[in-house]
Design an enzyme around this catalytic site. Structure first.
Site, PDB file in Angstrom:
ATOM      1  N   GLY A  28       0.384  -7.466 -14.845  1.00 49.94           N
ATOM      2  CA  GLY A  28      -0.138  -6.179 -15.288  1.00 49.94           C
ATOM      3  C   GLY A  28       0.997  -5.170 -15.328  1.00 49.94           C
ATOM      4  O   GLY A  28       2.168  -5.535 -15.524  1.00 49.94           O
ATOM      5  N   LYS A 119      -3.516  -4.385  -1.201  1.00 47.00           N
ATOM      6  CA  LYS A 119      -4.060  -3.639  -0.069  1.00 47.00           C
ATOM      7  C   LYS A 119      -5.442  -4.124   0.350  1.00 47.00           C
ATOM      8  O   LYS A 119      -5.751  -4.169   1.545  1.00 47.00           O
ATOM      9  CB  LYS A 119      -4.106  -2.150  -0.399  1.00 47.00           C
ATOM     10  CG  LYS A 119      -4.859  -1.826  -1.666  1.00 47.00           C
ATOM     11  CD  LYS A 119      -4.670  -0.386  -2.070  1.00 47.00           C
ATOM     12  CE  LYS A 119      -5.261  -0.141  -3.466  1.00 47.00           C
ATOM     13  NZ  LYS A 119      -4.435  -0.754  -4.529  1.00 47.00           N
ATOM     14  N   GLY A 148       2.601   3.218  -2.993  1.00 45.14           N
ATOM     15  CA  GLY A 148       3.527   2.913  -4.075  1.00 45.14           C
ATOM     16  C   GLY A 148       4.980   2.846  -3.649  1.00 45.14           C
ATOM     17  O   GLY A 148       5.367   2.048  -2.802  1.00 45.14           O
ATOM     18  N   GLY A 201      -5.504   8.601 -17.886  1.00 45.48           N
ATOM     19  CA  GLY A 201      -5.089   7.334 -17.296  1.00 45.48           C
ATOM     20  C   GLY A 201      -4.936   7.361 -15.795  1.00 45.48           C
ATOM     21  O   GLY A 201      -4.475   6.389 -15.192  1.00 45.48           O
ATOM     22  N   LYS A 219      -5.918   1.264   2.823  1.00 37.86           N
ATOM     23  CA  LYS A 219      -4.567   1.662   3.197  1.00 37.86           C
ATOM     24  C   LYS A 219      -4.530   2.215   4.622  1.00 37.86           C
ATOM     25  O   LYS A 219      -3.574   1.970   5.375  1.00 37.86           O
ATOM     26  CB  LYS A 219      -4.044   2.701   2.207  1.00 37.86           C
ATOM     27  CG  LYS A 219      -3.873   2.142   0.793  1.00 37.86           C
ATOM     28  CD  LYS A 219      -3.614   3.226  -0.227  1.00 37.86           C
ATOM     29  CE  LYS A 219      -3.477   2.645  -1.629  1.00 37.86           C
ATOM     30  NZ  LYS A 219      -3.325   3.693  -2.665  1.00 37.86           N
ATOM     31  N   GLY A 321       1.580   3.543 -10.092  1.00 31.69           N
ATOM     32  CA  GLY A 321       2.275   3.372 -11.364  1.00 31.69           C
ATOM     33  C   GLY A 321       3.139   2.143 -11.357  1.00 31.69           C
ATOM     34  O   GLY A 321       3.571   1.668 -10.295  1.00 31.69           O
TER      35      GLY A 321
END
Length: 447
Positions: A28, A119, A148, A201, A219, A321
């Site tokens: 992805g 996660k 991230g 998005g 998390k 991202g």
């Protein structure tokens, strides 16, 4: 002259050190960036590791989909890829519990190190996977699973290994932070802001995992487990989402010099007799504008760690991202590859403390309560009386409007959450209270 497989495309060339074979599961946004970095930075990575990183294959769901990679490296059989003898490290970027759990478990049991950003899986099965990694004497790295690109896991496991962590609190979900930041800035309501987040998005087609706090709770479980040397699962985390937050709540928060953020909070809770427990919780909360997390806006993440000797540390940056998350994955991959080359291993899971998890009822919290009330004498005294019965002290009161629009807003001092929620339940049964509109907690103060 000996020949080796090229680090990326499968061609042959001169080689010196043994190649480190890499299998990537999932292509992805993050997986595609990992593959790109492996290809574009092959020489630098080789120098940092001490050996070439050879991409053996990439497992994908749809082989027909066009991708920027040699098609010979693609496979729709991840189990066969993981089983290859020439794979040393498996990078799992599929997400979800199954089949990722089985694939990672197989890789570890067969002596392959694993790097993952999963996660959801780690929040439930870290113990199982860590035990398998320890038994096979290989690495299990997961820096990318939380926040991230922000380095949080490694500082907790290594940099603060000699300290006592007291509290970890942060904004760890970019979607909810974008929504709350936009509501605060524009005055728009939740539904409109969520729709805009989807168009930009920032929100998934089904945003439930983000806006209802499931992502942040996973998390929080990982952070609490590492910070307090105790296995904490997502089921141990008290979770509330942001879908009930209104534009009026944000306006009221400003009047108390606060904003509203969805926070993941993990802390060491000490009772009067010295007994220690762990609290892990996720909920929207008021925080003062002077608090460092109050200035974290948009899709950014930030985590504040408070340790006994190091004091307060803050980690801030892109929380999601393709490229930011891939950066964290590659950091783990380089560490795992170095260990393969030099024979070392990374830090193992530490659960020696095995602290019990405190239920939210026992945690000391502050409440912000907004309610519509009857506009008549004595209402405030009645409301205050319900809090007094349960030994909850009121820190501030604000009355707004009149007549049918009369609104009363209370902020309490710290008290066990059980007593705070009992007060709210009592208010809902009072004739003088037309409706309890909002109940939020307040964090980031010393009161």
């Amino acid at each position: 002259m000996s020949t080796t497989t090229s680090p990326v495309d499968g061609s042959t060339g001169a080689g010196t050190a043994r190649e480190i074979g890499i299998a990537v599961l999932g292509m992805g946004n993050v997986g595609a960036e990992v593959v790109r970095i492996l290809r574009d930075n092959a020489d630098d990575l080789r120098s940092r590791v001490g050996a070439p990183l050879a991409l053996r294959g990439v497992a994908v769901r749809d082989l027909a989909r066009p991708r920027d990679i040699d098609s010979a490296l693609l496979t729709d059989d991840p189990a066969a890829l993981v089983a290859r003898d020439d794979v040393d490290i498996v990078v799992e970027l599929m997400g979800g519990i199954d089949p990722a759990r089985a694939l990672i478990g197989t890789a570890l049991l067969n002596g392959k190190s694993v790097v993952t950003a999963n996660k959801a899986l780690l929040a439930e099965y870290t113990g199982e996977l860590a035990t398998a990694a320890a038994g096979a004497k290989v690495d299990l790295y997961f820096e990318a699973a939380v926040a991230g690109a922000i380095p949080v896991i490694r500082p907790l496991m290594q940099s603060l290994a000699g300290d006592t962590v007291e509290r970890v609190a942060g904004i760890v979900n970019g979607t909810t932070n974008y929504i709350l930041s936009a509501m605060d800035e524009t005055g728009a309501d939740y539904a409109d802001t969520l729709a805009e987040a989807g168009r930009l998005g920032y929100a998934e087609a089904d945003p439930t995992a983000d806006v209802e706090g499931y992502d942040a709770a996973a998390k929080a479980a990982i952070l609490a487990s590492i910070a307090f040397h105790t296995r904490v699962t997502a089921a141990d985390v008290h979770r509330e989402g942001i879908s009930s937050i209104t534009a009026a709540d944000l306006v009221s928060a400003k009047k108390f010099d606060c904003t509203i953020k969805l926070l993941a909070i993990c802390e060491r809770v000490r009772s009067a007799d010295g007994r220690q427990r762990v609290s892990a919780r996720v909920y929207p909360t008021l925080i003062p504008h002077h608090h460092p997390l109050a200035t974290v806006n948009g899709a950014f993440n930030a985590v504040v760690v408070e340790a006994e000797n190091a004091g307060r540390l803050m980690f801030y940056g892109q929380g999601a991202g393709g490229s930011p998350t891939a950066s964290a994955v590659l950091g783990d991959l380089v560490m795992a590859a170095r260990n393969k080359v030099h024979g070392g291993r990374g830090p193992l899971e530490s659960t020696y403390a095995s602290l019990p998890v405190a239920p939210i009822d026992d945690v000391l919290t502050r409440y912000y309560v907004s309610m519509r009330v009857a506009d008549r004498p004595g209402v405030l005294a009645q409301v205050a009386g319900e809090f007094s019965k349960r030994s909850v002290s009121i820190a501030a009161v604000r009355q707004e409007g009149a007549g049918d629009d009369a609104r009363l807003i209370l902020v309490t001092h710290r008290a066990p959450d059980r007593y705070q929620s009992e007060c709210v339940a009592a208010l809902e049964d009072m004739d003088a209270v037309i409706k309890v509109s909002s109940v939020l907690r307040l964090e980031g103060t010393d009161d």
